[in-house]
Scaffold this active site. Sequence first.
Site, PDB file in Angstrom:
ATOM      1  N   CYS A   1      -5.912  -5.773  -3.974  1.00 35.02           N
ATOM      2  CA  CYS A   1      -6.084  -4.665  -4.771  1.00 35.02           C
ATOM      3  C   CYS A   1      -6.186  -3.296  -3.793  1.00 35.02           C
ATOM      4  O   CYS A   1      -6.146  -2.277  -4.107  1.00 35.02           O
ATOM      5  CB  CYS A   1      -7.032  -4.565  -5.677  1.00 35.02           C
ATOM      6  SG  CYS A   1      -6.760  -5.754  -7.010  1.00 35.02           S
TER       7      CYS A   1
ATOM      8  N   HIS B   1      -9.378   2.589  -6.474  1.00 38.02           N
ATOM      9  CA  HIS B   1      -8.500   1.508  -7.200  1.00 38.02           C
ATOM     10  C   HIS B   1      -8.897   1.535  -8.619  1.00 38.02           C
ATOM     11  O   HIS B   1      -9.966   1.589  -9.167  1.00 38.02           O
ATOM     12  CB  HIS B   1      -9.061   0.041  -6.716  1.00 38.02           C
ATOM     13  CG  HIS B   1      -8.626  -0.924  -7.233  1.00 38.02           C
ATOM     14  ND1 HIS B   1      -7.240  -1.247  -7.786  1.00 38.02           N
ATOM     15  CD2 HIS B   1      -9.318  -2.187  -7.684  1.00 38.02           C
ATOM     16  CE1 HIS B   1      -7.347  -2.361  -8.495  1.00 38.02           C
ATOM     17  NE2 HIS B   1      -8.682  -2.946  -8.386  1.00 38.02           N
TER      18      HIS B   1
ATOM     19  N   ASN C   1      -5.377  -2.204 -14.871  1.00 35.56           N
ATOM     20  CA  ASN C   1      -5.543  -2.645 -13.723  1.00 35.56           C
ATOM     21  C   ASN C   1      -4.106  -3.095 -13.135  1.00 35.56           C
ATOM     22  O   ASN C   1      -3.814  -4.215 -13.183  1.00 35.56           O
ATOM     23  CB  ASN C   1      -6.579  -3.660 -13.341  1.00 35.56           C
ATOM     24  CG  ASN C   1      -6.854  -4.040 -11.842  1.00 35.56           C
ATOM     25  OD1 ASN C   1      -6.020  -3.587 -11.094  1.00 35.56           O
ATOM     26  ND2 ASN C   1      -7.956  -4.673 -11.602  1.00 35.56           N
TER      27      ASN C   1
END
Length: 322
Positions: A113, A250, A280
């Site tokens: 990520c 993030h 996400n």
Amino acid sequence: MTGSKILATGHYVPKDIVTNDDLAKVVDTSDEWIVAHTGIKSRRVSLRGENTSDLATEAAKQAIDRAGIAVEEVGFIIVTTFTPDGLAPSTAAIVQRNLGADQAWAFDLSTACAGFVFGLATADKFIKTGAYKYGLVISAEVNSKMMDFSDRTSTVFFGDGAGAVVLAPSKDPELLAEEMHTVGDEKVVHSGRISPLAKLAADNYPKIDAFAQEGRSVYNEVTTKIPAHIQSFLKKEGLTVDDIDYFVLHQANLRMIESVADTLGQSMDKFVTNVEVYGNASSAGIAMAYDQLNTSLDLTGKKVLLTGFGAGFTYGSLLLGR
């Protein structure tokens, strides 16, 4: 010394929207639980055969078009992903073919990520050599293909998407400073592990595992380490959090971002988010959020902090300023 600047940005998401109520039909969860714990209301999911390279290609086309350059002028392509089309060839090589970027070499970079931040930092070094006119950094993920849809601790978070930037040389660099870290840990978050052979047998073939995470450990790790990292990094650059106009973290979980903002004593108005509607999207989340910021506001004179964190535990920040 010549540095690099972001010439243009772009992003792309699949057309299919999966709401929390849709997920509740296939996994033991509810809209109320997901919103309360994550802030996520929906996510985009690739249900029409689009793989990671396809999402990456569309985001790249948008960025190249906005940059007003010919694809033949792109010197290199970096794709950050931990959901590649396959182990070989690289997803970046497939994107290079799709774009017709015949003059560009290409490779994948995997820091989960945190990929977009690490990808930009890497591309910046190539631009600084003076050997390349333009570079392309793409963060793309089809997280849905790696999910175990019986595991609500992971499935409810993730969505699919891609973001891209075109970098160019500049005597007034936009990428001002960086700081990266890795703390080796393969247990808290992992995905796609391939076990070695235990014996020779005719039915041996690669088998990989689905994405898995220890949610509470991830939350605690991020909400303690990331605020301290941001403050330490900015202090080294002679800045404080109050000097930053926009934070692009993030897009893991809205509640996590809110916690970081609270610890830093900063208003959520300064934090760019898309996790509520995109979920996400792993490394693509920051890239997509930065594109949304870059195309909606004039960032001249503004300082933007990109902070990524993911499996590894790998994390880092990149300071942008125009």
